[in-house]
Design a protein around this motif. Structure first.
Motif, PDB file in Angstrom:
ATOM      1  N   GLU A  97       0.835  -1.206   0.000  1.00  0.00           N
ATOM      2  CA  GLU A  97       0.000   0.000   0.000  1.00  0.00           C
ATOM      3  C   GLU A  97       0.868   1.253   0.000  1.00  0.00           C
ATOM      4  OE1 GLU A  97      -3.798  -1.946   2.423  1.00  0.00           O
ATOM      5  OE2 GLU A  97      -2.178  -0.919   3.495  1.00  0.00           O
ATOM      6  N   LEU A  98       1.928   1.242   0.792  1.00  0.00           N
ATOM      7  CA  LEU A  98       2.826   2.397   0.841  1.00  0.00           C
ATOM      8  C   LEU A  98       3.541   2.585  -0.493  1.00  0.00           C
ATOM      9  CD1 LEU A  98       4.344   1.840   4.392  1.00  0.00           C
ATOM     10  CD2 LEU A  98       2.745   3.648   3.729  1.00  0.00           C
ATOM     11  N   ALA A  99       3.957   1.484  -1.095  1.00  0.00           N
ATOM     12  CA  ALA A  99       4.619   1.569  -2.398  1.00  0.00           C
ATOM     13  C   ALA A  99       3.666   2.111  -3.457  1.00  0.00           C
ATOM     14  CB  ALA A  99       5.148   0.195  -2.807  1.00  0.00           C
ATOM     15  N   GLY A 100       2.413   1.659  -3.408  1.00  0.00           N
ATOM     16  CA  GLY A 100       1.437   2.118  -4.387  1.00  0.00           C
ATOM     17  C   GLY A 100       1.134   3.596  -4.264  1.00  0.00           C
ATOM     18  N   ARG A 101       1.095   4.102  -3.043  1.00  0.00           N
ATOM     19  CA  ARG A 101       0.756   5.514  -2.831  1.00  0.00           C
ATOM     20  C   ARG A 101       1.943   6.440  -3.137  1.00  0.00           C
ATOM     21  NH1 ARG A 101      -3.344   6.945   0.693  1.00  0.00           N
ATOM     22  NH2 ARG A 101      -2.770   9.079   0.092  1.00  0.00           N
ATOM     23  N   THR A 102       3.158   5.964  -2.926  1.00  0.00           N
ATOM     24  CA  THR A 102       4.332   6.825  -3.117  1.00  0.00           C
ATOM     25  C   THR A 102       4.993   6.656  -4.473  1.00  0.00           C
ATOM     26  OG1 THR A 102       5.804   5.153  -2.160  1.00  0.00           O
ATOM     27  CG2 THR A 102       4.864   6.805  -0.646  1.00  0.00           C
ATOM     28  N   GLY A 103       4.780   5.502  -5.122  1.00  0.00           N
ATOM     29  CA  GLY A 103       5.513   5.206  -6.347  1.00  0.00           C
ATOM     30  C   GLY A 103       6.885   4.638  -6.086  1.00  0.00           C
ATOM     31  N   LEU A 104       7.235   4.412  -4.818  1.00  0.00           N
ATOM     32  CA  LEU A 104       8.508   3.788  -4.474  1.00  0.00           C
ATOM     33  C   LEU A 104       8.425   2.285  -4.686  1.00  0.00           C
ATOM     34  CD1 LEU A 104       9.113   5.714  -1.133  1.00  0.00           C
ATOM     35  CD2 LEU A 104      10.431   6.018  -3.236  1.00  0.00           C
ATOM     36  N   THR A 105       9.575   1.647  -4.828  1.00  0.00           N
ATOM     37  CA  THR A 105       9.596   0.198  -4.935  1.00  0.00           C
ATOM     38  C   THR A 105       9.317  -0.415  -3.561  1.00  0.00           C
ATOM     39  OG1 THR A 105      11.949   0.035  -4.434  1.00  0.00           O
ATOM     40  CG2 THR A 105      11.342   0.348  -6.754  1.00  0.00           C
ATOM     41  N   PRO A 106       8.762  -1.634  -3.522  1.00  0.00           N
ATOM     42  CA  PRO A 106       8.564  -2.308  -2.228  1.00  0.00           C
ATOM     43  C   PRO A 106       9.855  -2.436  -1.429  1.00  0.00           C
ATOM     44  CG  PRO A 106       7.317  -3.425  -3.936  1.00  0.00           C
ATOM     45  CD  PRO A 106       8.177  -2.405  -4.632  1.00  0.00           C
ATOM     46  N   GLN A 107      10.971  -2.651  -2.133  1.00  0.00           N
ATOM     47  CA  GLN A 107      12.249  -2.769  -1.434  1.00  0.00           C
ATOM     48  C   GLN A 107      12.622  -1.448  -0.759  1.00  0.00           C
ATOM     49  OE1 GLN A 107      11.671  -3.613  -4.582  1.00  0.00           O
ATOM     50  NE2 GLN A 107      11.928  -5.849  -4.619  1.00  0.00           N
ATOM     51  N   ALA A 108      12.398  -0.358  -1.454  1.00  0.00           N
ATOM     52  CA  ALA A 108      12.694   0.949  -0.866  1.00  0.00           C
ATOM     53  C   ALA A 108      11.823   1.201   0.355  1.00  0.00           C
ATOM     54  CB  ALA A 108      12.482   2.052  -1.903  1.00  0.00           C
ATOM     55  N   VAL A 109      10.541   0.844   0.263  1.00  0.00           N
ATOM     56  CA  VAL A 109       9.629   1.023   1.395  1.00  0.00           C
ATOM     57  C   VAL A 109      10.084   0.194   2.584  1.00  0.00           C
ATOM     58  CG1 VAL A 109       7.274   0.625   2.215  1.00  0.00           C
ATOM     59  CG2 VAL A 109       7.649   1.664  -0.027  1.00  0.00           C
ATOM     60  N   SER A 110      10.569  -1.014   2.326  1.00  0.00           N
ATOM     61  CA  SER A 110      11.062  -1.863   3.409  1.00  0.00           C
ATOM     62  C   SER A 110      12.226  -1.214   4.132  1.00  0.00           C
ATOM     63  CB  SER A 110      11.482  -3.232   2.863  1.00  0.00           C
ATOM     64  OG  SER A 110      10.362  -3.964   2.419  1.00  0.00           O
ATOM     65  N   LYS A 111      13.154  -0.642   3.374  1.00  0.00           N
ATOM     66  CA  LYS A 111      14.315   0.010   3.993  1.00  0.00           C
ATOM     67  C   LYS A 111      13.886   1.232   4.803  1.00  0.00           C
ATOM     68  CE  LYS A 111      17.364  -1.513   0.272  1.00  0.00           C
ATOM     69  NZ  LYS A 111      18.114  -1.097  -0.931  1.00  0.00           N
ATOM     70  N   ILE A 112      12.985   2.018   4.243  1.00  0.00           N
ATOM     71  CA  ILE A 112      12.508   3.205   4.959  1.00  0.00           C
ATOM     72  C   ILE A 112      11.779   2.793   6.235  1.00  0.00           C
ATOM     73  CG2 ILE A 112      10.882   5.138   4.856  1.00  0.00           C
ATOM     74  CD1 ILE A 112      11.546   5.299   1.838  1.00  0.00           C
ATOM     75  N   SER A 113      10.928   1.790   6.135  1.00  0.00           N
ATOM     76  CA  SER A 113      10.179   1.323   7.304  1.00  0.00           C
ATOM     77  C   SER A 113      11.120   0.845   8.398  1.00  0.00           C
ATOM     78  CB  SER A 113       9.222   0.201   6.904  1.00  0.00           C
ATOM     79  OG  SER A 113       8.285   0.646   5.950  1.00  0.00           O
ATOM     80  N   ALA A 114      12.183   0.170   7.994  1.00  0.00           N
ATOM     81  CA  ALA A 114      13.156  -0.311   8.980  1.00  0.00           C
ATOM     82  C   ALA A 114      13.833   0.862   9.677  1.00  0.00           C
ATOM     83  CB  ALA A 114      14.186  -1.212   8.303  1.00  0.00           C
ATOM     84  N   ARG A 115      14.177   1.921   8.914  1.00  0.00           N
ATOM     85  CA  ARG A 115      14.793   3.086   9.529  1.00  0.00           C
ATOM     86  C   ARG A 115      13.836   3.786  10.488  1.00  0.00           C
ATOM     87  NH1 ARG A 115      16.144   5.464   4.594  1.00  0.00           N
ATOM     88  NH2 ARG A 115      15.540   7.481   5.441  1.00  0.00           N
ATOM     89  N   LEU A 116      12.592   3.905  10.069  1.00  0.00           N
ATOM     90  CA  LEU A 116      11.604   4.559  10.930  1.00  0.00           C
ATOM     91  C   LEU A 116      11.357   3.742  12.197  1.00  0.00           C
ATOM     92  CD1 LEU A 116       9.009   5.773   8.265  1.00  0.00           C
ATOM     93  CD2 LEU A 116      10.797   7.108   9.399  1.00  0.00           C
ATOM     94  N   ARG A 117      11.373   2.427  12.054  1.00  0.00           N
ATOM     95  CA  ARG A 117      11.188   1.577  13.233  1.00  0.00           C
ATOM     96  C   ARG A 117      12.380   1.714  14.174  1.00  0.00           C
ATOM     97  NH1 ARG A 117      10.125  -4.998  13.281  1.00  0.00           N
ATOM     98  NH2 ARG A 117       9.777  -5.160  15.530  1.00  0.00           N
ATOM     99  N   ALA A 118      13.581   1.725  13.621  1.00  0.00           N
ATOM    100  CA  ALA A 118      14.771   1.862  14.460  1.00  0.00           C
ATOM    101  C   ALA A 118      14.783   3.194  15.193  1.00  0.00           C
ATOM    102  CB  ALA A 118      16.028   1.718  13.598  1.00  0.00           C
ATOM    103  N   ALA A 119      14.180   4.205  14.583  1.00  0.00           N
ATOM    104  CA  ALA A 119      14.132   5.526  15.205  1.00  0.00           C
ATOM    105  C   ALA A 119      12.996   5.655  16.204  1.00  0.00           C
ATOM    106  CB  ALA A 119      13.980   6.589  14.129  1.00  0.00           C
ATOM    107  N   GLY A 120      12.155   4.626  16.301  1.00  0.00           N
ATOM    108  CA  GLY A 120      11.040   4.673  17.231  1.00  0.00           C
ATOM    109  C   GLY A 120       9.812   5.380  16.697  1.00  0.00           C
ATOM    110  N   LEU A 121       9.822   5.742  15.404  1.00  0.00           N
ATOM    111  CA  LEU A 121       8.693   6.457  14.811  1.00  0.00           C
ATOM    112  C   LEU A 121       7.618   5.529  14.273  1.00  0.00           C
ATOM    113  CD1 LEU A 121      10.502   9.288  12.849  1.00  0.00           C
ATOM    114  CD2 LEU A 121       8.825   9.601  14.663  1.00  0.00           C
TER     115      LEU A 121
END
Length: 495
Positions: free
Chosen positions: A55-79
């Motif tokens: 869903e995030l990839a579809g809304r942003t136009g990013l690849t699923p792999q890119a969304v996974s990396k971003i999500s991991a960073r946001l999770r590590a930051a506590g966001l």
């Protein structure tokens, strides 16, 4: 608003959009900032249910792999955190992600001519604590700054006994920067939550004593000594913010993103300097943003009360029920009269951030004097009618001004707010609707709907808080792309 392709073929570092290329020379770190802000904004939109990688990839136009990396960073930051899993449709159930609301907070201040309202909000914009207090806008700068500092200090002290913000800091320092890591510019907007100037790559501001990334003092604003004084060259950012300074206000952990301040105009949003506030010309040239940043020790952004309200209405919306209004006007009648303009989904401030001085359009050339120096301004006429107890006349005058805006800007919706309207909204709704209907009958026959702004008396202060929150989600520009439900304003009663 979509993600952007960084043009990097190495899958280990690519966070690009599917197809196309990014040809503007921005570095990879800047793209990560932009894309992370997009994902974070969509997680806020999704609420507690969260959103899946697809869903995030579809809304942003990013690849699923890119969304996974971003999500991991946001999770590590506590966001961000896992919200659960979608029901399987034949494959592996999709993991959903959600925003962590209490990962960071922001303060919203509404400084009216006679009252101060302060709120502390979490990342969803939900109010955690609030205070109101009398404010003597004409008592001079030192008195105003002291009142603000005392109320902000009390607000933070009252917020859950000091427990608010004790969790993971949304802008905690880490390798390569903060949550939106990188050396490139932060998402366009008012407050850089990392603490350093946009594009500096500065790590986030950690407020703990002795921290290597602790907040440093900003250049000092001109000292206020009871009367407003002119700005004297205080350094500031091009995006309208001033770096945080060491102040006297108790700090809540490291998770305060900053302070959004809504005040009567006119003012310069980019520099945070007040102009000739109607009725208080002594404030002309006073660097309010810099002075508050120095006093509070926090990043500060200042905007007109009507612009703050308009930004909050765009970002918060109010659910379904009314067709989307990409262009609307928020008319605020309280101690003064002004307008917040939303054109094409973005807050319109104008080239010099002076748009929206609605109250000073002249309706009567030989009319009563206005404190601005003109005669017959709609503000003087409207407030005069209010003082005389002639609500019907005040409402019709407001309607005439609204009709002028509709004809000039072809807006889709008129929203009313401010303490005078809220004290008895029905007469104002009837009066403004009647004038717009009469005007429409002489034009194209299309009647523009009129409603009381969602949020009632908190519309302005909630918008002020969004001034500080919006940059984290990449949504604070003057012409940002709204999400699909941002401008669906719910109204009650007839239109």
């Amino acid at each position: 608003m979509g993600g952007v392709n960084n043009g990097v073929q190495d899958g280990a570092s690519s966070e690009g959009a599917t197809g196309g290329s990014f040809a503007f020379g921005a570095n990879l770190a800047a793209l990560r900032d932009h894309n992370a802000a997009l994902v974070l904004g969509l997680l806020r939109d999704a609420g507690a249910a969260g959103a899946s990688r697809a869903e995030l990839a579809g809304r942003t136009g990013l690849t699923p792999q890119a969304v996974s990396k971003i999500s991991a960073r946001l999770r590590a930051a506590g966001l961000a955190a896992e919200a659960g899993r979608r029901a399987s449709t034949g494959g592996k159930p999709a993991t959903t992600w959600r925003l962590v609301p209490d990962a960071a907070h922001a303060i919203g201040l509404h400084l009216d001519r006679d009252a101060l309202t302060a709120i502390l909000v979490d990342l969803t914009g939900t109010t955690v604590a609030s205070r109101t207090a009398p404010l003597a806008f004409g008592a001079g700068a030192e008195a105003l700054l002291g009142t603000v500092a005392a109320e902000v200090s009390a607000l933070l002290a009252e917020a859950d006994g000091g427990a608010v913000g004790a969790g993971p800091a949304a802008v905690s320092p880490g390798h390569g920067g903060g949550v939106l890591a990188g050396d490139g510019p932060s998402p366009s907007g008012a407050v850089d939550p990392r603490g350093g100037p946009p594009g500096s790559g500065a790590p986030p501001a950690d407020t703990r004593e002795g921290s290597p990334t602790a907040v440093r003092p900003a250049p000092r604003a001109s000292r206020a000594t009871g009367t407003a004084s002119r700005a004297t060259g205080t350094a500031s950012r091009a995006d309208g913010t001033v770096p945080p300074a060491t102040g006297t206000v108790p700090r809540v952990s490291g998770s305060l993103l900053g302070v959004g301040v809504a005040v009567p105009g006119p003012l310069d949003h980019a520099s945070g300097v007040l102009h000739r506030v109607t009725g208080f010309p002594e404030w002309d040239g006073f660097p309010l943003r810099d002075a508050l940043a120095e006093r509070l020790g926090l990043p500060v952004v200042v905007d007109k009360d009507t612009n703050a309200a308009a930004l909050g209405l765009v970002l918060r919306g109010a659910g379904g029920g009314v067709p989307a209004a990409d262009s609307f006007a928020y008319l605020h009648l309280g101690t003064g009269l002004g307008a917040g303009l939303v054109l094409g989904g973005g807050v319109h401030r104008g080239a010099r951030t002076g748009a929206g001085e609605f109250g000073h359009q002249v309706l009567q050339l030989d009319g009563p004097p206005c404190p601005c120096g003109n005669r017959g301004c709609i503000e003087a006429l409207c407030l005069g009618a209010v003082a005389a107890g002639d609500t019907a006349r005040a409402a019709r005058l407001l309607g005439v001004g609204a009709a002028n805006l509709v004809r000039l800007l072809d807006i889709d919706l008129v929203l009313l707010g401010g303490r005078t309207v809220l004290a008895e909204p029905e007469p104002y709704l009837r009066g403004v609707r009647a004038v717009l209907a009469e005007d429409a009958a002489r034009a194209d026959g299309r009647t523009v709907p009129v409603a009381v702004a969602p949020g009632g008396g908190r519309t302005v202060v909630e918008g002020a808080a969004e001034l500080a929150l919006a940059p984290l989600f990449g949504r604070s520009g003057t012409a940002f792309a709204p999400r699909s439900d941002e401008t669906k304003i719910v109204t009650s009663g007839g239109m």
